[in-house]
Design an enzyme around this catalytic site. Structure first.
Site, PDB file in Angstrom:
ATOM      1  N   ASN A  30       0.862  -1.173   0.000  1.00 39.08           N
ATOM      2  CA  ASN A  30       0.000   0.000   0.000  1.00 39.08           C
ATOM      3  C   ASN A  30       0.904   1.231   0.000  1.00 39.08           C
ATOM      4  O   ASN A  30       1.499   1.558   1.009  1.00 39.08           O
ATOM      5  CB  ASN A  30      -0.881  -0.040   1.266  1.00 39.08           C
ATOM      6  N   TRP A  31       0.987   1.860  -1.152  1.00 40.68           N
ATOM      7  CA  TRP A  31       1.914   2.991  -1.274  1.00 40.68           C
ATOM      8  C   TRP A  31       1.359   4.259  -0.633  1.00 40.68           C
ATOM      9  O   TRP A  31       2.057   5.265  -0.551  1.00 40.68           O
ATOM     10  CB  TRP A  31       2.245   3.250  -2.752  1.00 40.68           C
ATOM     11  N   LYS A  32       0.092   4.230  -0.259  1.00 45.83           N
ATOM     12  CA  LYS A  32      -0.568   5.396   0.352  1.00 45.83           C
ATOM     13  C   LYS A  32      -0.384   6.636  -0.547  1.00 45.83           C
ATOM     14  O   LYS A  32      -0.271   6.495  -1.758  1.00 45.83           O
ATOM     15  CB  LYS A  32      -0.047   5.621   1.767  1.00 45.83           C
ATOM     16  N   GLU A  34      -6.843   4.687   7.998  1.00 44.69           N
ATOM     17  CA  GLU A  34      -6.609   6.106   7.712  1.00 44.69           C
ATOM     18  C   GLU A  34      -7.845   6.733   7.078  1.00 44.69           C
ATOM     19  O   GLU A  34      -8.138   7.908   7.293  1.00 44.69           O
ATOM     20  CB  GLU A  34      -5.365   6.256   6.813  1.00 44.69           C
ATOM     21  N   GLY A  44       2.891  -1.149   4.272  1.00 41.04           N
ATOM     22  CA  GLY A  44       2.852   0.272   3.924  1.00 41.04           C
ATOM     23  C   GLY A  44       4.242   0.781   3.625  1.00 41.04           C
ATOM     24  O   GLY A  44       4.791   0.580   2.539  1.00 41.04           O
ATOM     25  N   GLY A  45       4.860   1.408   4.617  1.00 44.28           N
ATOM     26  CA  GLY A  45       6.168   2.058   4.464  1.00 44.28           C
ATOM     27  C   GLY A  45       7.202   1.217   3.731  1.00 44.28           C
ATOM     28  O   GLY A  45       7.873   1.706   2.823  1.00 44.28           O
ATOM     29  N   HIS A  84      -9.532   1.178   4.997  1.00 53.22           N
ATOM     30  CA  HIS A  84      -8.249   1.368   5.695  1.00 53.22           C
ATOM     31  C   HIS A  84      -8.479   2.305   6.887  1.00 53.22           C
ATOM     32  O   HIS A  84      -9.261   3.243   6.800  1.00 53.22           O
ATOM     33  CB  HIS A  84      -7.215   1.951   4.735  1.00 53.22           C
ATOM     34  N   SER A 122       3.358  -2.024  10.315  1.00 45.22           N
ATOM     35  CA  SER A 122       4.811  -2.005  10.547  1.00 45.22           C
ATOM     36  C   SER A 122       5.510  -3.301  10.155  1.00 45.22           C
ATOM     37  O   SER A 122       6.456  -3.724  10.815  1.00 45.22           O
ATOM     38  CB  SER A 122       5.119  -1.641  12.008  1.00 45.22           C
ATOM     39  N   GLY A 139       2.283   2.252  10.783  1.00 41.85           N
ATOM     40  CA  GLY A 139       3.192   3.383  10.629  1.00 41.85           C
ATOM     41  C   GLY A 139       3.913   3.773  11.911  1.00 41.85           C
ATOM     42  O   GLY A 139       4.529   4.834  11.970  1.00 41.85           O
ATOM     43  N   GLU A 194      -5.377  -5.161  10.616  1.00 41.45           N
ATOM     44  CA  GLU A 194      -4.373  -4.132  10.852  1.00 41.45           C
ATOM     45  C   GLU A 194      -4.682  -3.405  12.163  1.00 41.45           C
ATOM     46  O   GLU A 194      -5.500  -2.475  12.180  1.00 41.45           O
ATOM     47  CB  GLU A 194      -4.373  -3.107   9.716  1.00 41.45           C
TER      48      GLU A 194
HETATM   49  P1  PGA Z   1       2.782   0.364   7.608  1.00 33.85           P
HETATM   50  O1  PGA Z   1       1.313   0.519   6.986  1.00 33.85           O
HETATM   51  O2  PGA Z   1       3.355  -0.916   7.056  1.00 33.85           O
HETATM   52  O3  PGA Z   1       3.534   1.573   7.155  1.00 33.85           O
HETATM   53  O4  PGA Z   1       2.623   0.295   9.086  1.00 33.85           O
HETATM   54  C1  PGA Z   1       0.496  -0.586   6.817  1.00 33.85           C
HETATM   55  C2  PGA Z   1      -0.828  -0.162   6.230  1.00 33.85           C
HETATM   56  O5  PGA Z   1      -1.299   0.930   6.553  1.00 33.85           O
HETATM   57  O6  PGA Z   1      -1.435  -0.891   5.437  1.00 33.85           O
END
Ligand code: PGA
Length: 256
Positions: free
Chosen positions: A9-11, A96, A231-232, A94, A210, A170, A164
């Protein structure tokens, strides 16, 4: 046996040219690994370009959001029909989006229905917040989110779930493999109750929060965990590739 999946997930990161460079950096390495589903989810504006770049490879494409109406006067929104034409997966619900864009269980449910209607495979995200975790309410929160997201849906074809925990996203503070395996087992049990055991055994359920090349193995070796939503670390070609490789090796070992 469920096929493991690693989804990136590149956000809200990467311009079109940065997305192009990132895909070019990881395309060959990812393509060589065949016993894992590899999904990348760049921003909307890069979907069409990335789609061309991965054509002919085994890499799959997903979007990060969707609107539930199919067309009309909804300025700025992206419809299921538009996405179905471009990609195979879509991340829905998600944390977010729930947190910053007020997505409720009802909206998430409508989006899942809209995606399934056009043949898109939703990656449904659920997970408890820190205070809920500390109050021992993980099971209750996750169960409620799952049930409201799937209300009225009798056909789960292609649905993927990502557990998640919000406090792990994050933050660099991942859950443990054991904890997440338990919660994912519970999610599977809920699906068995809502649908049936066979459907529950077939659903791919990921851990997210994470995940890095340093801790991915801890998750993917668990019996209930079918992979990760990253994500990251999905923005770094070497990290993402390493996560996919480790998953491939561990799964290869476990099934052989
Ligand atoms: P993260 O994000 O790996 O940066 O914690 C995961 C996600 O939001 O899907």
């Amino acid at each position: 046996m469920r096929v493991p999946m690693i989804a990136g997930n590149w956000k809200m990161n990467t311009t079109v040219s940065e997305a192009t460079a990132l895909v070019n950096e990881m395309r060959r390495g990812l393509d060589e690994i065949t016993n894992v589903d590899k999904v990348i989810c760049p921003p909307f504006v890069s979907l069409a370009v990335v789609r061309e770049l991965i054509k002919g490879s085994s890499i799959k494409l997903g979007a990060q959001n969707i609107y539930f109406e199919e067309m009309g006067a909804y300025t700025g929104e992206i419809s299921p029909l538009m996405l179905a034409d471009l990609c195979e997966f879509v991340i829905i619900g998600h944390s977010e989006r729930r947190q910053y864009f007020n997505e409720t269980g009802e909206i998430v449910n409508k989006k899942i229905q809209a995606a399934l209607r056009v043949g898109l495979k939703p990656i449904l995200c659920i997970g408890e917040r820190l205070e809920e975790n500390e109050a021992g309410r993980t099971e209750e929160v996750v169960t409620e989110q799952l049930r409201s997201s799937l209300a009225g849906i009798d056909y789960l074809s292609g649905l993927i779930i990502a557990y998640e925990p919000v406090w792990a996203i994050g933050t660099g503070k991942a859950a443990t493999g054991k904890q997440s395996n338990e919660t994912i087992g519970l999610i599977r049990q809920n699906i068995a109750e809502l649908y049936d055991k066979e459907i529950a055994q077939g659903v791919c359920i990921l851990y997210g929060g994470s995940v890095t090349a340093a801790n991915a193995a801890e998750f993917v070796q668990q019996p209930e965990i079918d992979g990760a939503l990253v994500g990251g670390a999905s923005l770094k070609a070497d990290q993402f590739l390493s996560i996919v490789k480790q998953t491939s090796e561990i799964r290869g070992r476990l099934s052989g």
